[in-house]
Write a protein that holds these residues in place. Structure first.
Motif, PDB file in Angstrom:
ATOM      1  N   PHE A 160     -27.240  36.632-118.062  1.00 57.37           N
ATOM      2  CA  PHE A 160     -27.578  36.734-119.509  1.00 57.37           C
ATOM      3  C   PHE A 160     -27.074  37.873-120.154  1.00 57.37           C
ATOM      4  N   ARG A 161     -27.018  38.101-121.534  1.00 58.03           N
ATOM      5  CA  ARG A 161     -26.668  38.928-122.028  1.00 58.03           C
ATOM      6  C   ARG A 161     -27.611  39.204-123.351  1.00 58.03           C
ATOM      7  N   GLN A 162     -27.591  40.468-123.903  1.00 58.51           N
ATOM      8  CA  GLN A 162     -28.509  40.705-125.055  1.00 58.51           C
ATOM      9  C   GLN A 162     -28.064  41.949-125.747  1.00 58.51           C
ATOM     10  N   VAL A 163     -28.296  41.559-127.343  1.00 58.10           N
ATOM     11  CA  VAL A 163     -27.718  42.577-128.049  1.00 58.10           C
ATOM     12  C   VAL A 163     -29.072  43.175-128.608  1.00 58.10           C
ATOM     13  N   PRO A 164     -29.352  44.362-129.023  1.00 53.28           N
ATOM     14  CA  PRO A 164     -30.582  44.939-129.773  1.00 53.28           C
ATOM     15  C   PRO A 164     -31.111  44.011-130.832  1.00 53.28           C
TER      16      PRO A 164
ATOM     17  N   LYS B 115     -31.967  40.965-130.775  1.00 49.92           N
ATOM     18  CA  LYS B 115     -31.958  39.599-130.817  1.00 49.92           C
ATOM     19  C   LYS B 115     -32.467  39.141-129.252  1.00 49.92           C
ATOM     20  N   GLU B 116     -32.838  37.822-129.167  1.00 52.30           N
ATOM     21  CA  GLU B 116     -33.424  37.468-127.853  1.00 52.30           C
ATOM     22  C   GLU B 116     -32.293  37.334-126.869  1.00 52.30           C
ATOM     23  N   ARG B 117     -32.573  37.447-125.510  1.00 53.65           N
ATOM     24  CA  ARG B 117     -31.788  37.316-124.257  1.00 53.65           C
ATOM     25  C   ARG B 117     -31.007  36.016-124.625  1.00 53.65           C
ATOM     26  N   GLU B 118     -29.742  35.862-124.105  1.00 52.57           N
ATOM     27  CA  GLU B 118     -28.816  34.955-124.350  1.00 52.57           C
ATOM     28  C   GLU B 118     -28.137  34.314-122.896  1.00 52.57           C
ATOM     29  N   PHE B 119     -28.462  33.115-122.441  1.00 55.06           N
ATOM     30  CA  PHE B 119     -27.869  32.624-121.608  1.00 55.06           C
ATOM     31  C   PHE B 119     -26.461  32.671-121.557  1.00 55.06           C
ATOM     32  N   VAL B 120     -25.643  33.076-120.399  1.00 54.60           N
ATOM     33  CA  VAL B 120     -24.286  33.027-120.352  1.00 54.60           C
ATOM     34  C   VAL B 120     -23.749  32.025-119.260  1.00 54.60           C
ATOM     35  N   GLY B 121     -24.538  31.899-118.241  1.00 66.24           N
ATOM     36  CA  GLY B 121     -24.234  30.873-116.974  1.00 66.24           C
ATOM     37  C   GLY B 121     -24.834  30.998-115.777  1.00 66.24           C
ATOM     38  N   VAL B 122     -24.580  30.248-114.650  1.00 69.56           N
ATOM     39  CA  VAL B 122     -25.539  30.413-113.501  1.00 69.56           C
ATOM     40  C   VAL B 122     -24.769  29.554-112.575  1.00 69.56           C
ATOM     41  N   ILE B 123     -24.892  30.200-111.218  1.00 71.73           N
ATOM     42  CA  ILE B 123     -24.132  29.531-110.128  1.00 71.73           C
ATOM     43  C   ILE B 123     -25.091  29.264-108.904  1.00 71.73           C
TER      44      ILE B 123
END
Length: 127
Positions: A37-41, A43-51
């Motif tokens: 996941f990634r997050q900028v100040p 903003k909500e946490r954003e899904f990037v990917g999953v394995i």
């Protein structure tokens, strides 16, 4: 209990590449699916990917598909996020996470489905 620790963040120019690592330790760590996941100040946490645990199945957000690749080395208990063709909008704190049961959740894009988190690593892409 499962512990996760990210590394590999830094400053890179637009179009550059970075590889993040997520070291997973604890009980049966090699059998856990791992999400990024990634997050900028502000903003909500954003899904990037999953394995998944075996590494033969991965899902990506549309925003990173074709540019980012998740892989894993279960012998090293490490999951990687290879990021290519980076853009300024990829700037964020990147975190890895896993679930209590080790499986990819039914809603993998929902961060509340993940129970164990790393501390995050900052990625900054300059224009």
């Amino acid at each position: 209990q499962v512990q996760l620790a990210e590394s590999g963040g830094g400053l890179v120019q637009t179009g550059g590449s970075l590889r993040l690592s997520c070291a997973v330790s604890g009980r049966a760590s090699k059998f856990y699916a791992v999400g990024w996941f990634r997050q900028v100040p502000g903003k909500e946490r954003e899904f990037v990917g999953v394995i998944n645990s075996s590494g033969d199945n991965a899902y990506y957000a549309d925003s990173v598909k074709g540019r980012f690749t998740i892989s894993r080395d279960n012998a090293r208990n490490t999951v990687y996020l290879q990021m290519n063709s980076l853009k300024p909008e990829d700037t964020a704190v990147y975190s890895c996470a896993t679930t209590a049961n080790g499986y990819i959740p039914a809603t993998p894009r929902d961060p509340s489905q993940y129970h164990y988190w790393g501390q995050g690593t900052q990625v900054t892409v300059s224009s």
